[in-house]
Design a protein around this motif. Structure first.
Motif, short mmCIF file in Angstrom:
data_model
loop_
_atom_site.label_atom_id
_atom_site.label_comp_id
_atom_site.label_asym_id
_atom_site.label_seq_id
_atom_site.Cartn_x
_atom_site.Cartn_y
_atom_site.Cartn_z
N PHE A 190 -33.34 9.14 -14.85
CA PHE A 190 -32.07 9.16 -14.15
C PHE A 190 -31.88 10.54 -13.54
CE2 PHE A 190 -31.27 6.20 -17.77
CZ PHE A 190 -31.19 5.03 -17.02
N PHE A 231 -25.71 5.46 -18.50
CA PHE A 231 -26.78 4.95 -17.63
C PHE A 231 -27.84 4.20 -18.45
CE2 PHE A 231 -26.54 7.82 -13.59
CZ PHE A 231 -25.30 7.29 -13.31
N VAL A 252 -28.55 0.27 -17.43
CA VAL A 252 -29.63 0.17 -16.45
C VAL A 252 -30.22 -1.24 -16.37
CG1 VAL A 252 -31.46 0.92 -18.05
CG2 VAL A 252 -31.73 1.30 -15.57
N LEU A 283 -28.00 -2.75 -13.93
CA LEU A 283 -28.00 -2.06 -12.63
C LEU A 283 -29.39 -1.44 -12.43
CD1 LEU A 283 -24.59 -0.12 -12.92
CD2 LEU A 283 -24.98 -2.26 -11.67
N LEU A 304 -30.50 2.04 -10.66
CA LEU A 304 -30.03 3.37 -11.08
C LEU A 304 -31.11 4.44 -11.00
CD1 LEU A 304 -27.68 2.76 -14.15
CD2 LEU A 304 -27.05 3.58 -11.88
N LYS A 305 -32.36 4.08 -11.28
CA LYS A 305 -33.44 5.08 -11.26
C LYS A 305 -34.00 5.30 -9.86
CE LYS A 305 -34.76 4.42 -16.09
NZ LYS A 305 -35.83 4.00 -17.04
N LEU A 352 -20.31 2.32 -8.92
CA LEU A 352 -21.64 1.73 -9.08
C LEU A 352 -21.65 0.28 -8.62
CD1 LEU A 352 -22.59 3.31 -12.52
CD2 LEU A 352 -23.56 3.90 -10.28
N GLU A 389 -23.88 -1.67 -5.78
CA GLU A 389 -24.59 -2.93 -5.99
C GLU A 389 -24.14 -3.99 -4.98
OE1 GLU A 389 -26.41 -4.98 -9.62
OE2 GLU A 389 -24.34 -5.70 -9.64
#
Length: 362
Positions: free
Chosen positions: A73, A95, A99, A102, A105-106, A138, A142
């Motif tokens: 991250f 996170f 993750v 989502l 995230l990375k 976030l 998305e």
């Protein structure tokens, strides 16, 4: 019934290289308290809260796709314009928890720029507003990756994600009154996210006021996380969880019929029960201060003498939330100024009112 895996995306239909979103999210004050949790931030009992309006966190999320793929991250954090290193472990942990829901995230580097409308050192819990504001940003990202996402799914998943950062944060997303936790009498209720109170609310509770008396602005000697964990072996835990279900049933009816006398009984009892659980855990602890008790006694005396329907509630700290209908606000505010501010640290208090939840900002 919705399960956690329903929030794992199958694929994304779009791509985005960089951008910025900005959301405000409010704090909330529970009427029936959540105290004690299971694995994955699942509440041991249901709760219900007023969403506040003025005490909120404003978070701007800037993001840019990494030029080189990485399994780490990547984020920087500013709090009120300054780097805040001691906040970063909580964001890192958040996170790590989300993750799977989502997976992008990375793929990005994030700049999280956040501020509160209330003093950070005021003793008002900012994790609920902070985590819900971050979750909204976030989810905006998305939604950019999946333009077919419905609004219902968007807000429901935001509440689900916020819960994984701070349990009560799931009650700060949408609605004036929000319930969280499975309850037989609340339609659509879930342990996974908060739901807007589904029934018609009596006019007595429209624009309900919350004046927050800042009794102690220092850091609590016992964190809420530790306090929740102490419920696992608590001798009175099971009866408390049953009581919360019973009180939620009662307050559901009260919110519908407008019985302020019964509202006061439930809300004040819940506040004192929360602190009784702390005082009877092992190890035991007390978060109320002498001035907290002085204020409570003053409120009881004022209510008895005037018959004005004002009451108090507490969160897991020393500050006192004074709750009252808008129709009596002039008399109650005068009482607060005359008799209660002297018990506040530096005579500080914050006037708030029931709000509507999160808001996207330009």
């Amino acid at each position: 019934m919705i399960v956690a895996s329903d929030f794992i995306p199958f694929k994304y239909s779009s791509s985005i290289e960089k951008g910025v979103f900005k959301w405000s999210a409010p704090s909330n004050i529970a009427l029936v308290k959540y105290w004690g949790k299971k694995e994955h931030q699942i509440p041991a009992n249901p709760s219900i809260s007023f969403t506040l309006n003025n005490c909120k966190t404003i978070t701007e999320l800037s993001f840019e796709k990494k030029s080189v793929a990485s399994d780490e991250f990547s984020f920087n954090l500013l709090f009120e314009g300054q780097p805040k290193e001691d906040f970063k472990p909580k964001i890192q942990k958040f996170f790590e928890r989300v993750v799977v829901y989502l997976p992008f995230l990375k793929d990005y580097h994030f700049m999280i720029d956040t501020q509160n409308t209330f003093p950070h050192s005021s003793g008002i819990a900012s994790s609920a507003s902070g985590m819900s504001a971050l979750a909204m940003n976030l989810m905006s990202l998305e939604k950019s990756l999946n333009s077919e996402m419905t609004d219902d799914y968007f807000y429901q998943k935001a509440s689900f994600l916020a819960r994984l950062g701070s349990g009560s944060a799931c009650r700060s997303i949408k609605g004036k009154i929000v319930e969280w936790g499975n309850h037989a009498e609340i339609s659509g209720s879930s342990d996974l996210f908060g739901v807007e109170f589904p029934n018609t609310v009596h006019s007595s509770f429209q624009n309900y006021q919350d004046t927050i008396l800042l009794v102690d602005k220092g850091e609590k000697q016992v964190s809420s996380t530790v306090g929740h964990d102490l419920m696992h072996d608590h001798p009175f835990a099971e009866r408390r969880f049953e009581q919360a279900h019973e009180n939620l049933s009662k307050i559901k009816s009260i919110l519908e019929d407008g019985n302020l006398e019964d509202f006061i009984k439930i809300v004040e009892s819940e506040a004192l029960t929360l602190h009784a659980m702390m005082m009877t855990s092992m190890p035991y602890f007390i978060l109320m201060k002498p001035n907290t008790l002085e204020i409570i006694n003053k409120i009881w005396k004022f209510r008895s003498e005037t018959q004005i329907p004002v009451c108090f509630t507490l969160d897991a700290g020393a500050n006192v939330h004074v709750l009252y209908p808008e129709s009596v606000s002039e008399a109650v505010l005068q009482f607060i100024k005359d008799e209660l501010v002297g018990y506040c640290q530096n005579r500080q208090y914050i006037c708030d009112v029931i709000g509507n939840g999160v808001e996207q900002l330009k």
